[in-house]
Design a protein around this motif. Structure first.
Motif, short mmCIF file in Angstrom:
data_model
loop_
_atom_site.label_atom_id
_atom_site.label_comp_id
_atom_site.label_asym_id
_atom_site.label_seq_id
_atom_site.Cartn_x
_atom_site.Cartn_y
_atom_site.Cartn_z
N LEU A 37 0.81 -1.21 0.00
CA LEU A 37 0.00 0.00 0.00
C LEU A 37 0.84 1.27 0.00
CD1 LEU A 37 -2.67 -1.19 2.58
CD2 LEU A 37 -2.90 -1.08 0.10
N THR A 38 2.15 1.10 0.12
CA THR A 38 3.05 2.25 0.11
C THR A 38 4.26 1.92 -0.76
OG1 THR A 38 4.42 1.54 1.97
CG2 THR A 38 2.42 2.77 2.52
N ALA A 39 5.05 2.91 -1.03
CA ALA A 39 6.26 2.70 -1.84
C ALA A 39 7.26 1.77 -1.16
CB ALA A 39 6.92 4.04 -2.14
N THR A 40 7.19 1.66 0.16
CA THR A 40 8.12 0.80 0.89
C THR A 40 7.67 -0.66 0.92
OG1 THR A 40 7.02 1.17 3.01
CG2 THR A 40 8.83 2.68 2.41
N GLY A 41 6.47 -0.94 0.43
CA GLY A 41 5.97 -2.31 0.42
C GLY A 41 5.11 -2.66 1.62
N THR A 42 4.81 -1.69 2.46
CA THR A 42 3.98 -1.95 3.63
C THR A 42 2.61 -2.45 3.20
OG1 THR A 42 5.09 -0.18 4.84
CG2 THR A 42 2.97 -0.91 5.71
N ASN A 43 2.14 -3.48 3.89
CA ASN A 43 0.80 -4.00 3.63
C ASN A 43 0.06 -4.14 4.96
OD1 ASN A 43 1.65 -6.53 4.76
ND2 ASN A 43 2.47 -7.12 2.78
N VAL A 48 -0.04 -5.13 11.08
CA VAL A 48 -0.39 -5.96 12.25
C VAL A 48 0.88 -6.55 12.85
CG1 VAL A 48 -1.61 -8.04 12.99
CG2 VAL A 48 -2.73 -6.44 11.43
N LYS A 49 1.74 -7.07 11.99
CA LYS A 49 3.01 -7.66 12.45
C LYS A 49 3.88 -6.61 13.14
CE LYS A 49 7.09 -9.75 10.27
NZ LYS A 49 7.62 -10.17 8.96
N HIS A 50 3.96 -5.42 12.55
CA HIS A 50 4.76 -4.33 13.12
C HIS A 50 4.21 -3.92 14.49
CE1 HIS A 50 7.17 -0.70 13.31
NE2 HIS A 50 6.07 0.00 13.52
N MET A 51 2.90 -3.74 14.58
CA MET A 51 2.28 -3.33 15.84
C MET A 51 2.59 -4.36 16.94
SD MET A 51 -1.72 -3.07 16.91
CE MET A 51 -1.84 -4.85 16.70
N ALA A 52 2.42 -5.63 16.61
CA ALA A 52 2.66 -6.68 17.61
C ALA A 52 4.13 -6.73 18.02
CB ALA A 52 2.21 -8.03 17.05
N THR A 53 5.03 -6.57 17.07
CA THR A 53 6.46 -6.60 17.37
C THR A 53 6.85 -5.44 18.27
OG1 THR A 53 6.94 -7.69 15.26
CG2 THR A 53 8.78 -6.58 16.35
N VAL A 54 6.39 -4.25 17.94
CA VAL A 54 6.71 -3.06 18.75
C VAL A 54 6.12 -3.19 20.14
CG1 VAL A 54 6.35 -0.57 18.96
CG2 VAL A 54 7.05 -1.54 16.78
N GLU A 55 4.87 -3.63 20.24
CA GLU A 55 4.24 -3.81 21.56
C GLU A 55 5.01 -4.84 22.39
OE1 GLU A 55 0.09 -4.70 21.48
OE2 GLU A 55 -0.40 -2.88 20.39
N ALA A 56 5.32 -5.97 21.78
CA ALA A 56 6.02 -7.03 22.52
C ALA A 56 7.37 -6.54 23.01
CB ALA A 56 6.19 -8.25 21.63
N ARG A 57 8.09 -5.85 22.14
CA ARG A 57 9.42 -5.36 22.52
C ARG A 57 9.32 -4.26 23.56
NH1 ARG A 57 11.73 -2.91 17.83
NH2 ARG A 57 11.67 -4.92 16.84
N ASP A 81 9.61 -5.71 9.38
CA ASP A 81 8.36 -6.10 10.02
C ASP A 81 7.17 -5.30 9.49
OD1 ASP A 81 9.00 -3.68 11.23
OD2 ASP A 81 8.23 -4.29 13.18
N LEU A 82 7.39 -4.50 8.47
CA LEU A 82 6.31 -3.71 7.89
C LEU A 82 5.60 -4.42 6.74
CD1 LEU A 82 7.94 -0.18 7.99
CD2 LEU A 82 6.03 -1.01 9.38
#
Length: 100
Positions: A37-43, A48-57, A81-82
């Motif tokens: 959905l972005t130029a960086t490839g974020t989907n 969801v994966k990024h949010m969970a990783t940041v929260e866990a860490r 993780d994006l």
């Protein structure tokens, strides 16, 4: 010192926002969940994966309750993780988010 009302309010908002993000996946095809959905490839699965990783860490460090699952170190962060990789299933990512 934060009071119990504030703690409950903040935790409730975190749960609500987490569920809202997961809800966005309901009914989406695999293509749409993984479509960049972005130029960086974020989907969406990547968010969801990024949010969970940041929260866990973050919460693991703050509350001294490290994640039982392996997480990349802060200094090793490369943005991977994006997006959801082709070998990660939707169920794996959602499961990780719920365990977090």
């Amino acid at each position: 010192m934060i009071d119990e009302f504030a703690k409950d309010n903040l935790h409730g908002r975190l749960r609500r926002d987490r569920e809202a993000l997961l809800w966005k996946l309901d009914g989406l095809s695999e293509y749409d969940a993984r479509r960049p959905l972005t130029a960086t490839g974020t989907n969406l699965l990547g968010l969801v994966k990024h949010m969970a990783t940041v929260e866990a860490r973050y919460f693991g460090e703050v509350f001294e309750r490290p994640s039982p699952e392996p997480l990349p170190r802060w200094q090793d962060y490369d943005g991977s993780d994006l997006w959801a990789t082709e070998d990660e299933t939707r169920d794996q990512i959602i499961g990780f988010c719920r365990r977090t």
